[in-house]
Design a protein around this motif. Structure first.
Motif, short mmCIF file in Angstrom:
data_model
loop_
_atom_site.label_atom_id
_atom_site.label_comp_id
_atom_site.label_asym_id
_atom_site.label_seq_id
_atom_site.Cartn_x
_atom_site.Cartn_y
_atom_site.Cartn_z
N ARG A 8 70.93 49.38 19.13
CA ARG A 8 71.17 48.08 18.53
C ARG A 8 72.45 48.11 17.70
NH1 ARG A 8 65.07 47.43 15.98
NH2 ARG A 8 63.91 47.79 17.92
N PHE A 9 72.94 46.93 17.38
CA PHE A 9 74.19 46.88 16.61
C PHE A 9 74.04 47.60 15.28
CE2 PHE A 9 77.54 45.29 13.96
CZ PHE A 9 78.61 45.11 14.82
N HIS A 10 72.89 47.44 14.62
CA HIS A 10 72.70 48.07 13.31
C HIS A 10 72.74 49.60 13.42
CE1 HIS A 10 71.54 48.09 9.09
NE2 HIS A 10 70.68 49.06 9.37
N ASP A 11 72.47 50.13 14.63
CA ASP A 11 72.51 51.57 14.82
C ASP A 11 73.94 52.12 14.70
OD1 ASP A 11 69.78 51.66 15.21
OD2 ASP A 11 69.95 51.36 17.37
N LEU A 12 74.93 51.25 14.75
CA LEU A 12 76.31 51.67 14.51
C LEU A 12 76.46 52.11 13.05
CD1 LEU A 12 78.22 48.84 16.42
CD2 LEU A 12 78.06 51.25 17.11
N ARG A 13 75.70 51.49 12.18
CA ARG A 13 75.69 51.88 10.77
C ARG A 13 75.08 53.27 10.61
NH1 ARG A 13 75.78 49.94 5.45
NH2 ARG A 13 73.95 50.40 4.17
N HIS A 14 74.00 53.54 11.38
CA HIS A 14 73.40 54.87 11.38
C HIS A 14 74.38 55.89 11.96
CE1 HIS A 14 69.23 52.74 11.81
NE2 HIS A 14 69.76 52.61 10.60
#
Length: 233
Positions: free
Chosen positions: A222-228
Motif C-alpha cells: 500500500r502507499f502507506h508502506d512507502l513510509r515503512h
C-alpha cells in the motif's frame, strides 16, 4: 432518529479528509442497520446485536470497531447538544473484537527501482519523496511550495496527522526531485508542489499506484508502506 443526528454530526464536526471519508461509509452502514431507532433506543444490547449482524455479514473485527468509533463520536456530540445523557458505545464490551495487527510491510531498494520504472511520469516524483522523507500521503500531496526551505534543506509542516507542526530534513535525492518539479517548463502557477495543469492540488494517485505495483510484480503493498520503507532504509 439516528439519521438526523448523523446529518448534524457531519455538518458540525471538524474531521480530517481521511477520517471523513471513512466516517461517511460507517454512517451509511449504521443508518441502514440502526436508522429506524431514536438515539435513546440504541442501548448496549442494541449495539451487541449490531455487532453480531456485522459479524454474520463477514466483515472484519477492525471494520466493526470503526463502525463503533463512528457511533461513539456521534453520541459524544449528541451529548453536547443535550439530546442524550450517556454514550452506550462506551459501555459495550469490545473484547470479542480483535485489534487489527499493525502493518510492517516494506520493500527493498531493488524492488523500489522496479516500482519506480513501472510508474507513470506523474507518479515517479511522488514515490521518490515518499521514501526519501517518510511523509504520509496526505502530508505529501498537500505539500505547499512555501513549506520548502532550501537553505536549511528541510520541510516545515504545519498540518500533520497529530496537528503538531514538525520539520522534515531533505536528502540530496529529495532536493533534486523537488527542484526538478519546480523547474519544469510546463509547470503551472500553483502553491502546491504536486499540482494539476490548472494549478489545483493533485488528487489521490490510488489507481496509478496500484497499476505500478501490478506491473512491477509487487504484491500486498500500500502507499502507506512507502513510509515503512523509509523507516526501514
Amino acid at each position: 432518529m439516528l439519521p438526523y443526528a448523523v446529518e448534524r454530526f457531519f455538518e458540525e464536526a471538524t474531521l480530517k479528509p481521511r477520517t471523513l471519508e471513512s466516517y461517511r461509509f460507517n454512517g451509511k452502514v449504521c443508518a441502514r442497520l440502526l436508522g429506524h431507532l431514536h438515539l435513546d433506543e440504541i442501548t448496549r444490547r442494541t449495539l451487541s446485536e449490531f455487532v453480531s449482524t456485522r459479524k454474520r455479514s463477514g466483515v472484519t473485527d477492525a471494520t466493526i470497531r470503526r463502525d463503533l468509533a463512528f457511533l461513539s463520536s456521534v453520541f459524544s456530540m449528541a451529548n453536547r447538544w443535550g439530546w442524550v445523557d450517556t454514550n452506550p458505545v462506551t459501555a459495550l464490551n469490545k473484547k470479542s473484537l480483535k485489534e487489527s495487527r499493525p502493518r510492517t510491510r516494506f520493500i527493498t531498494r531493488e524492488e523500489f527501482t522496479h516500482l519506480y520504472q513501472a510508474a507513470s511520469d506523474d507518479l515517479k516524483p511522488i514515490l521518490v519523496l515518499a521514501v526519501e522523507t517518510g511523509l504520509r500521503k496526505e502530508e505529501l500531496l498537500g505539500l505547499k511550495t512555501s513549506s520548502i526551505d532550501f537553505r536549511r534543506r528541510e520541510l516545515h509542516l504545519e498540518m500533520t496527522k497529530t496537528n503538531a507542526p514538525r520539520r522534515v530534513p531533505l536528502s540530496a535525492k529529495a532536493l533534486e526531485t523537488i527542484r526538478g518539479l519546480l523547474e519544469q517548463r510546463s509547470r503551472p502557477r500553483s502553491s502546491y508542489l504536486f499540482c494539476k495543469a490548472d494549478g489545483t492540488r493533485t488528487g489521490n494517485p490510488r489507481k496509478a499506484f496500484s497499476g505500478a505495483c501490478r506491473r512491477a510484480g509487487i504484491e500486498d503493498f500500500r502507499f502507506h508502506d512507502l513510509r515503512h520503507t523509509f523507516a526501514s532504509w
